[in-house]
Design a protein around this motif. Structure first.
Motif, mmCIF file in Angstrom:
data_model
loop_
_atom_site.group_PDB
_atom_site.id
_atom_site.type_symbol
_atom_site.label_atom_id
_atom_site.label_comp_id
_atom_site.label_asym_id
_atom_site.label_seq_id
_atom_site.Cartn_x
_atom_site.Cartn_y
_atom_site.Cartn_z
ATOM 1 N N GLY A 111 28.872 73.759 5.401
ATOM 2 C CA GLY A 111 29.107 75.230 5.305
ATOM 3 C C GLY A 111 27.932 75.903 4.921
ATOM 4 O O GLY A 111 27.984 76.635 3.986
ATOM 5 N N GLU A 112 27.056 75.261 6.079
ATOM 6 C CA GLU A 112 25.472 76.393 5.375
ATOM 7 C C GLU A 112 25.897 77.897 6.389
ATOM 8 O O GLU A 112 25.761 77.601 7.879
ATOM 9 C CB GLU A 112 24.444 75.606 6.297
ATOM 10 C CG GLU A 112 24.030 74.640 5.182
ATOM 11 C CD GLU A 112 22.901 73.989 5.340
ATOM 12 O OE1 GLU A 112 22.513 74.619 6.953
ATOM 13 O OE2 GLU A 112 22.265 72.981 4.930
ATOM 14 N N ARG A 113 26.139 78.586 5.863
ATOM 15 C CA ARG A 113 26.726 80.170 7.296
ATOM 16 C C ARG A 113 25.277 80.742 7.176
ATOM 17 O O ARG A 113 24.475 80.614 6.191
ATOM 18 C CB ARG A 113 26.961 81.099 5.987
ATOM 19 C CG ARG A 113 28.948 80.589 5.367
ATOM 20 C CD ARG A 113 30.380 81.542 5.501
ATOM 21 N NE ARG A 113 31.191 80.722 5.093
ATOM 22 C CZ ARG A 113 31.766 80.521 6.267
ATOM 23 N NH1 ARG A 113 31.862 80.927 7.226
ATOM 24 N NH2 ARG A 113 33.028 80.303 5.799
ATOM 25 N N ALA A 114 24.968 80.901 8.186
ATOM 26 C CA ALA A 114 23.494 81.323 8.829
ATOM 27 C C ALA A 114 23.101 82.900 8.676
ATOM 28 O O ALA A 114 24.258 83.141 8.657
ATOM 29 C CB ALA A 114 22.988 80.603 9.774
ATOM 30 N N SER A 115 22.612 83.169 7.898
ATOM 31 C CA SER A 115 22.903 84.538 8.412
ATOM 32 C C SER A 115 21.888 85.134 9.311
ATOM 33 O O SER A 115 21.809 84.523 9.798
ATOM 34 C CB SER A 115 20.916 85.374 7.037
ATOM 35 O OG SER A 115 19.812 84.802 7.929
ATOM 36 N N LEU A 116 22.177 86.812 9.648
ATOM 37 C CA LEU A 116 21.899 87.514 10.496
ATOM 38 C C LEU A 116 20.094 86.617 11.128
ATOM 39 O O LEU A 116 20.150 86.857 12.453
ATOM 40 C CB LEU A 116 22.053 88.936 10.635
ATOM 41 C CG LEU A 116 21.508 88.836 12.092
ATOM 42 C CD1 LEU A 116 22.509 88.915 13.247
ATOM 43 C CD2 LEU A 116 21.931 91.230 11.516
ATOM 44 N N ARG A 117 19.701 86.714 9.731
ATOM 45 C CA ARG A 117 17.900 86.847 10.090
ATOM 46 C C ARG A 117 17.438 85.699 10.452
ATOM 47 O O ARG A 117 17.252 85.263 11.733
ATOM 48 C CB ARG A 117 17.304 86.841 8.820
ATOM 49 C CG ARG A 117 16.228 86.706 9.583
ATOM 50 C CD ARG A 117 14.704 87.472 7.859
ATOM 51 N NE ARG A 117 15.433 88.524 7.092
ATOM 52 C CZ ARG A 117 14.718 89.292 6.327
ATOM 53 N NH1 ARG A 117 13.983 88.142 5.804
ATOM 54 N NH2 ARG A 117 14.768 90.819 6.835
ATOM 55 N N THR A 118 18.661 84.244 10.321
ATOM 56 C CA THR A 118 18.532 82.849 11.095
ATOM 57 C C THR A 118 19.344 82.622 12.382
ATOM 58 O O THR A 118 17.765 81.589 13.042
ATOM 59 C CB THR A 118 19.162 82.357 10.489
ATOM 60 O OG1 THR A 118 18.770 82.223 8.611
ATOM 61 C CG2 THR A 118 19.385 80.846 10.120
#
Length: 310
Positions: A111-118
């Protein structure tokens, strides 16, 4: 400051792994990836387990076996097969796909939703690494490429599952590292015997290479890596991956006489910048840990002075 120290220590693992390609090609017997995997994992696993003086209990016997296969048993032979069949730089760049595997798996499993930056950091990091190692004269080999991609996927899955399962109450990363290395080494032995036959004769260079692989490149590095997984998000840890091929390129230049072109230098700057940006993006997301994970982190800190080096 505490997080920065944890990131810095964890980063030493991929930096150490960046030397794998040079050591494998310069010191170790050729065309013995499975034997090399056993020699790298099993002695280190037995040593760390003896230092920790803790064995798995209950379900952790099979969990350790699964993690050992993903992180060690499948990863090591495929990694060395890739290193033997490809130039060091080309083999290394395939590891840059690891963060992309982890970003996807972490979203599904943790459930670790990565940000666009990541996500951009992972993509840009892989692009920067490709600029460093994919030179015009690079020799490509289909078997080596497939082995490198699968090895990255295997360790990516191992990283995510290591984070998902955590560690047993009261057990630190030293023991967990020992369990996984032992299980992975044992998994490779029968495959090595069937595929490669009897162990090769070893000379002084080989003993030196395997000694380094066992103690520094595997024991200490994996202890730092699993310690980092317990304290950071899986995505944050895997975004340190580009440091491995960057280190391989630097070693190739400094020790093996390989030239670095302006394009490669720009690629190194891009990949390193993406790694830093990925850590800054991950630092903005608050981390929450279970009581067991907090206890494990305290234990791992207590073991810092006791364990020699991994």
């Amino acid at each position: 400051m505490k997080r920065l120290a944890t990131v810095a220590l964890t980063a030493l693992a991929p930096v150490s792994w960046g030397s794998t390609y040079a050591v494998a090609t310069e010191l170790l017997p050729p065309d013995r990836p499975l034997f090399t995997g056993v020699m790298r994992a099993l002695p280190a696993g037995l040593l760390l387990t003896a230092l920790a003086r803790t064995l798995p209990k209950g379900q952790w016997w099979w969990k350790s076996a699964v993690l050992g296969v993903l992180n060690i048993g499948a990863f090591f032979p495929l990694l060395f097969l890739s290193a033997y069949r490809l130039p060091g730089g080309v083999a290394a760049v395939l590891g840059a796909a690891g963060p992309l595997f982890v970003v996807g798996l972490a979203a599904l499993v943790l459930g670790e939703r990565a940000s666009l930056r990541t996500v951009l950091a992972a993509v840009v990091g892989a692009f920067g690494v490709s600029m460093v190692v994919l030179t015009a004269e690079a020799r490509l080999d289909a078997v080596g490429i497939v082995a490198g991609v699968i090895s990255s996927a295997s360790m990516g899955a191992g990283t995510v599952m290591t984070k998902r399962w955590g560690r047993p109450e009261g057990v630190g990363p030293l023991a967990m590292t020992g369990w996984q290395l032992t299980a992975g080494g044992l998994f490779i032995i029968p495959v090595a015997a069937l595929v490669e036959g009897a162990p090769p004769a070893l000379d002084g260079k080989a003993f030196l290479g395997y000694g380094y692989m066992m103690l520094i490149n595997t024991g200490i590095a994996y202890w730092l890596w699993f310690r980092g997984i317990g304290a950071l998000s899986a995505t944050s840890v895997t975004l340190l991956g580009p440091l491995s091929p960057l280190t391989a390129a630097v070693i190739g230049w400094a020790a093996l006489g390989q030239a670095l072109s302006p394009v490669q230098l720009v690629g190194m700057a891009i990949a390193f910048g993406a790694t830093v940006a990925g850590q800054l993006a991950a630092a903005r997301k608050p981390q929450s840990f279970s009581s067991a994970e907090k206890n494990d982190q305290n234990i791992s800190m207590d073991l810092t002075d006791e364990a020699v080096r991994r």
